[in-house]
Motif scaffolding. Structure first.
Motif, PDB file in Angstrom:
ATOM      1  N   PHE A  87       0.874  -1.175   0.000  1.00  0.00           N
ATOM      2  CA  PHE A  87       0.000   0.000   0.000  1.00  0.00           C
ATOM      3  C   PHE A  87       0.914   1.228   0.000  1.00  0.00           C
ATOM      4  O   PHE A  87       1.192   1.820   1.034  1.00  0.00           O
ATOM      5  N   GLU A  88       1.381   1.595  -1.190  1.00  0.00           N
ATOM      6  CA  GLU A  88       2.406   2.632  -1.319  1.00  0.00           C
ATOM      7  C   GLU A  88       1.949   3.976  -0.780  1.00  0.00           C
ATOM      8  O   GLU A  88       2.700   4.664  -0.081  1.00  0.00           O
ATOM      9  N   PHE A  89       0.721   4.385  -1.100  1.00  0.00           N
ATOM     10  CA  PHE A  89       0.245   5.696  -0.640  1.00  0.00           C
ATOM     11  C   PHE A  89       0.219   5.758   0.878  1.00  0.00           C
ATOM     12  O   PHE A  89       0.660   6.753   1.472  1.00  0.00           O
ATOM     13  N   PHE A  90      -0.266   4.717   1.518  1.00  0.00           N
ATOM     14  CA  PHE A  90      -0.314   4.699   2.981  1.00  0.00           C
ATOM     15  C   PHE A  90       1.087   4.819   3.560  1.00  0.00           C
ATOM     16  O   PHE A  90       1.297   5.504   4.578  1.00  0.00           O
ATOM     17  N   ASP A  91       2.049   4.173   2.931  1.00  0.00           N
ATOM     18  CA  ASP A  91       3.430   4.236   3.419  1.00  0.00           C
ATOM     19  C   ASP A  91       4.022   5.631   3.241  1.00  0.00           C
ATOM     20  O   ASP A  91       4.892   6.044   4.021  1.00  0.00           O
ATOM     21  N   GLU A  92       3.568   6.363   2.220  1.00  0.00           N
ATOM     22  CA  GLU A  92       4.150   7.673   1.928  1.00  0.00           C
ATOM     23  C   GLU A  92       3.605   8.791   2.801  1.00  0.00           C
ATOM     24  O   GLU A  92       4.330   9.735   3.122  1.00  0.00           O
ATOM     25  N   ILE A  93       2.332   8.711   3.146  1.00  0.00           N
ATOM     26  CA  ILE A  93       1.758   9.817   3.912  1.00  0.00           C
ATOM     27  C   ILE A  93       2.322   9.802   5.328  1.00  0.00           C
ATOM     28  O   ILE A  93       2.626   8.760   5.893  1.00  0.00           O
ATOM     29  N   GLY A  94       2.468  10.973   5.876  1.00  0.00           N
ATOM     30  CA  GLY A  94       2.981  11.095   7.229  1.00  0.00           C
ATOM     31  C   GLY A  94       2.359  12.284   7.917  1.00  0.00           C
ATOM     32  O   GLY A  94       1.687  13.110   7.298  1.00  0.00           O
ATOM     33  N   LYS A  95       2.569  12.357   9.231  1.00  0.00           N
ATOM     34  CA  LYS A  95       2.117  13.501  10.018  1.00  0.00           C
ATOM     35  C   LYS A  95       0.596  13.618  10.040  1.00  0.00           C
ATOM     36  O   LYS A  95       0.047  14.683  10.268  1.00  0.00           O
ATOM     37  N   VAL A  96      -0.101  12.511   9.753  1.00  0.00           N
ATOM     38  CA  VAL A  96      -1.563  12.483   9.859  1.00  0.00           C
ATOM     39  C   VAL A  96      -1.951  11.191  10.568  1.00  0.00           C
ATOM     40  O   VAL A  96      -1.200  10.211  10.576  1.00  0.00           O
ATOM     41  N   HIS A  97      -3.138  11.187  11.174  1.00  0.00           N
ATOM     42  CA  HIS A  97      -3.682   9.947  11.717  1.00  0.00           C
ATOM     43  C   HIS A  97      -4.178   9.101  10.551  1.00  0.00           C
ATOM     44  O   HIS A  97      -4.967   9.567   9.727  1.00  0.00           O
ATOM     45  N   ALA A  98      -3.735   7.862  10.467  1.00  0.00           N
ATOM     46  CA  ALA A  98      -4.123   7.003   9.354  1.00  0.00           C
ATOM     47  C   ALA A  98      -4.288   5.568   9.845  1.00  0.00           C
ATOM     48  O   ALA A  98      -3.435   5.046  10.576  1.00  0.00           O
ATOM     49  N   TYR A  99      -5.401   4.945   9.440  1.00  0.00           N
ATOM     50  CA  TYR A  99      -5.716   3.577   9.818  1.00  0.00           C
ATOM     51  C   TYR A  99      -5.761   2.688   8.580  1.00  0.00           C
ATOM     52  O   TYR A  99      -6.275   3.091   7.538  1.00  0.00           O
ATOM     53  N   LYS A 100      -5.244   1.479   8.751  1.00  0.00           N
ATOM     54  CA  LYS A 100      -5.340   0.453   7.706  1.00  0.00           C
ATOM     55  C   LYS A 100      -6.039  -0.751   8.340  1.00  0.00           C
ATOM     56  O   LYS A 100      -5.473  -1.408   9.218  1.00  0.00           O
ATOM     57  N   ILE A 101      -7.274  -1.001   7.893  1.00  0.00           N
ATOM     58  CA  ILE A 101      -8.112  -2.048   8.481  1.00  0.00           C
ATOM     59  C   ILE A 101      -8.520  -3.027   7.391  1.00  0.00           C
ATOM     60  O   ILE A 101      -8.785  -2.625   6.258  1.00  0.00           O
ATOM     61  N   ARG A 102      -8.588  -4.313   7.719  1.00  0.00           N
ATOM     62  CA  ARG A 102      -9.000  -5.336   6.750  1.00  0.00           C
ATOM     63  C   ARG A 102     -10.297  -5.992   7.213  1.00  0.00           C
ATOM     64  O   ARG A 102     -10.409  -6.428   8.363  1.00  0.00           O
ATOM     65  N   MET A 103     -11.275  -6.040   6.314  1.00  0.00           N
ATOM     66  CA  MET A 103     -12.490  -6.813   6.569  1.00  0.00           C
ATOM     67  C   MET A 103     -12.180  -8.276   6.269  1.00  0.00           C
ATOM     68  O   MET A 103     -11.736  -8.608   5.171  1.00  0.00           O
ATOM     69  N   ASP A 104     -12.420  -9.157   7.215  1.00  0.00           N
ATOM     70  CA  ASP A 104     -12.005 -10.553   7.068  1.00  0.00           C
ATOM     71  C   ASP A 104     -13.075 -11.454   6.471  1.00  0.00           C
ATOM     72  O   ASP A 104     -12.844 -12.655   6.286  1.00  0.00           O
ATOM     73  N   SER A 105     -14.257 -10.874   6.165  1.00  0.00           N
ATOM     74  CA  SER A 105     -15.315 -11.690   5.559  1.00  0.00           C
ATOM     75  C   SER A 105     -15.834 -11.120   4.245  1.00  0.00           C
ATOM     76  O   SER A 105     -16.684 -11.736   3.613  1.00  0.00           O
ATOM     77  N   LEU A 106     -15.328  -9.958   3.842  1.00  0.00           N
ATOM     78  CA  LEU A 106     -15.861  -9.295   2.651  1.00  0.00           C
ATOM     79  C   LEU A 106     -14.818  -9.214   1.548  1.00  0.00           C
ATOM     80  O   LEU A 106     -13.724  -8.674   1.754  1.00  0.00           O
ATOM     81  N   SER A 107     -15.157  -9.716   0.376  1.00  0.00           N
ATOM     82  CA  SER A 107     -14.349  -9.435  -0.806  1.00  0.00           C
ATOM     83  C   SER A 107     -14.840  -8.117  -1.406  1.00  0.00           C
ATOM     84  O   SER A 107     -15.821  -7.519  -0.947  1.00  0.00           O
ATOM     85  N   HIS A 108     -14.168  -7.644  -2.427  1.00  0.00           N
ATOM     86  CA  HIS A 108     -14.355  -6.286  -2.937  1.00  0.00           C
ATOM     87  C   HIS A 108     -15.806  -5.966  -3.285  1.00  0.00           C
ATOM     88  O   HIS A 108     -16.309  -4.882  -2.973  1.00  0.00           O
ATOM     89  N   SER A 109     -16.509  -6.889  -3.919  1.00  0.00           N
ATOM     90  CA  SER A 109     -17.866  -6.615  -4.411  1.00  0.00           C
ATOM     91  C   SER A 109     -18.870  -6.329  -3.308  1.00  0.00           C
ATOM     92  O   SER A 109     -19.901  -5.688  -3.547  1.00  0.00           O
ATOM     93  N   TYR A 110     -18.564  -6.790  -2.088  1.00  0.00           N
ATOM     94  CA  TYR A 110     -19.556  -6.709  -1.013  1.00  0.00           C
ATOM     95  C   TYR A 110     -19.346  -5.509  -0.096  1.00  0.00           C
ATOM     96  O   TYR A 110     -19.842  -5.493   1.026  1.00  0.00           O
ATOM     97  N   PHE A 111     -18.649  -4.510  -0.597  1.00  0.00           N
ATOM     98  CA  PHE A 111     -18.505  -3.250   0.128  1.00  0.00           C
ATOM     99  C   PHE A 111     -19.634  -2.280  -0.227  1.00  0.00           C
ATOM    100  O   PHE A 111     -19.625  -1.140   0.217  1.00  0.00           O
ATOM    101  N   THR A 112     -20.587  -2.715  -1.061  1.00  0.00           N
ATOM    102  CA  THR A 112     -21.719  -1.867  -1.413  1.00  0.00           C
ATOM    103  C   THR A 112     -23.021  -2.610  -1.148  1.00  0.00           C
ATOM    104  O   THR A 112     -23.061  -3.846  -1.142  1.00  0.00           O
ATOM    105  N   SER A 113     -24.090  -1.845  -0.957  1.00  0.00           N
ATOM    106  CA  SER A 113     -25.409  -2.440  -0.697  1.00  0.00           C
ATOM    107  C   SER A 113     -25.862  -3.301  -1.870  1.00  0.00           C
ATOM    108  O   SER A 113     -26.356  -4.425  -1.684  1.00  0.00           O
TER     109      SER A 113
END
Length: 503
Positions: free
Chosen positions: A282-308
């Motif tokens: 996750f290059e962008f996450f590694d590059e940003i600094g001086k901000v609060h940033a969270y990286k969280i993984r949903m363990d039951s959802l693949s990409h398609s199921y992030f929408t209603s």
């Protein structure tokens, strides 16, 4: 086995902890007169000003249960935004690539939480601008939008479409720019519809390709306060955003929560010829600094199921997707996690970490906190030179030393205000001094510059020239001499002193 579904009178996500507000919904079309557009399915060469379909969910004053929208109502908006306004209902699911068997058909009739055109509650509410996935509808995440509106948020969205016609350009930077301009149009539009003071903050919420627009919008609009990325393509297609000469990760200065899909299994990686690094890098996450940033993984959802619409109608992939009941529960966890993230990043960003670590979030087994970057205490500049000039101008360039008193030497002591560079001060001083109406301000800037950079022969030379403009010879001579004390070979100072008949 066919899963038992809630009755028609119920909402598919009826066990979500909805907030106290009834949910109002409105959908209309605005016109962007700065861009031209062609409806390609009309098979005509005529062009019109670019239409922008807009969906808004908001906290309302009252609600009547039997007037709630159905999922079918949202599907008709999907068809309208795809420029198939007269598409028969029975063709709807198959037309847009969704499952078509009886289970999916039954879900179309479910009630939702929203009611059209309810009166907006007269209060101050935070704004969310939602950017959908690639060529997706403004209502793709209607259940999440309703949930957030019930908790006091205003959510506005428009479909992901091309600049000049419905389709995008295969995910180019031009597409990111188009969706970002739509984001900015929406932010302006919603402000025009609500009274001043009713919208107290702005969060960019983006899914998939829309996640790129959310990040880009945050780097070029100071009014964006936070970014929530729902498996946003900022993780997978960052190189496209970097193609812009105007984008720099250094400009990203707001709190961010990125919630990614479950790890893609090896079987699927091999079948789709995907690199294993897609799960971890996750290059962008590694590059940003001086901000609060969270990286969280949903363990039951693949990409398609992030929408209603994905949860309701996207067929499962047996290579990676669990049972539908687990997907439904995971999506509800995603909704709760999005709300908690919003509440935290807009007030106290570290609070989300504390809630996750303490296990106070529902269904903690559904997700994993991969990384939390806590914003370090930072004294580097939080404004640029243009902003510094605007601030000093507001004080008519008076008492510059006092206004900047928290440091005495720009080069050696960082400041949370701004540290103007030597050449910036020199240029500003001359620009002001050459204008008779701002001459005195030019002197004040030049004098301040010599205090900030006392070893600069050039700045004393500039101050001498400025005094000479007004025939203040004694002060001019004094500063030309100071310039020569620092740099005896300063040709301009030597020339000026000879002209002034000074030995």
């Amino acid at each position: 086995m066919v899963l038992a579904l809630p009755t028609q009178a119920q909402h598919l996500f009826s066990d979500l902890d909805y907030g106290v507000y009834p949910v109002g919904f409105t959908h209309y079309v605005a016109i962007d007169s700065t861009r031209q557009y062609q409806r390609i399915h009309d098979f005509t060469d005529s062009k019109i000003y670019r239409p922008i379909p807009i969906s808004v969910w908001y906290p309302a004053k009252e609600q009547t249960a039997d007037q709630r929208l159905t999922v079918d109502d949202y599907l008709r908006i999907v068809a309208e935004e795809a420029e198939w306004e007269n598409l028969p209902d029975d063709l709807m699911l198959g037309w847009f690539g969704y499952g078509t068997d009886s289970v999916y058909q039954t879900r179309r009739k479910l009630k939702t939480k929203a009611v059209r055109s309810l009166p907006y509650i007269d209060d101050s509410h935070p704004l969310i601008v939602y950017s959908p996935g690639y060529e997706r509808s403004s209502v793709e995440n209607f259940a999440l939008s309703e949930y957030l509106a019930s908790h006091g948020y205003v959510v506005i969205s428009s479909p992901s479409r091309g600049t000049g016609q419905q389709f995008l350009d295969a995910g180019t930077f031009r597409d990111i720019e188009t969706q970002t301009r739509d984001f900015e149009f929406l932010a302006k539009e919603v402000r025009s519809r609500y009274a001043a003071g009713q919208l107290r903050s702005v969060t960019a919420l983006g899914y998939s390709f829309g996640g790129l627009a959310g990040v880009y919008a945050a780097t070029r609009n100071d009014y964006v306060n936070a970014v929530i990325s729902l498996d946003g393509a900022i993780k997978y297609q960052y190189e496209k955003l970097k193609q812009s000469p105007y984008f720099d990760a250094v400009d990203f200065k707001v709190a961010m929560v990125h919630i990614s899909q479950k790890d893609i299994p090896t079987e699927l990686l091999d079948a789709e010829d995907l690199p294993p690094s897609i799960n971890t890098e996750f290059e962008f996450f590694d590059e940003i600094g001086k901000v609060h940033a969270y990286k969280i993984r949903m363990d039951s959802l693949s990409h398609s199921y992030f929408t209603s619409l994905g949860v309701l109608f996207q067929p499962r992939d047996p290579r990676q997707d669990p049972a539908w009941r687990t997907i439904r529960t995971g999506y509800q966890t995603l909704c709760r996690l999005s709300l908690k993230s919003l509440n935290a990043v807009l007030t106290q960003p570290s609070a989300l970490y504390e809630q996750i670590e303490s296990g106070h979030l529902a269904n903690p087994e559904d997700f994993t906190l991969l990384e939390y970057k806590q914003a370090a205490i930072d004294n580097t500049p939080t404004m640029n030179f243009r902003e510094w000039v605007e601030l000093m101008r507001a004080y008519n360039y008076q008492d510059l030393a006092g206004l900047n008193s928290e440091y005495s030497h720009f080069r050696d002591m960082p400041t949370s205000l701004y540290s103007p560079k030597e050449w910036e001060l020199n240029t500003l001083a001359l620009k002001l001094a050459f204008d008779p109406e701002t001459y005195e301000a030019g002197i004040r800037v030049a004098e301040f510059a010599t205090l900030a950079y006392p070893e600069s022969a050039n700045l004393y030379d500039t101050l001498g020239e400025i005094y000479l403009l007004d025939n203040r010879k004694e002060k001019a001579i004094l500063n030309f001499k100071k310039s020569l004390d620092i740099y005896p070979e300063n040709g301009n100072a030597i020339k000026r002193l000879k002209e002034l008949k000074v030995d």
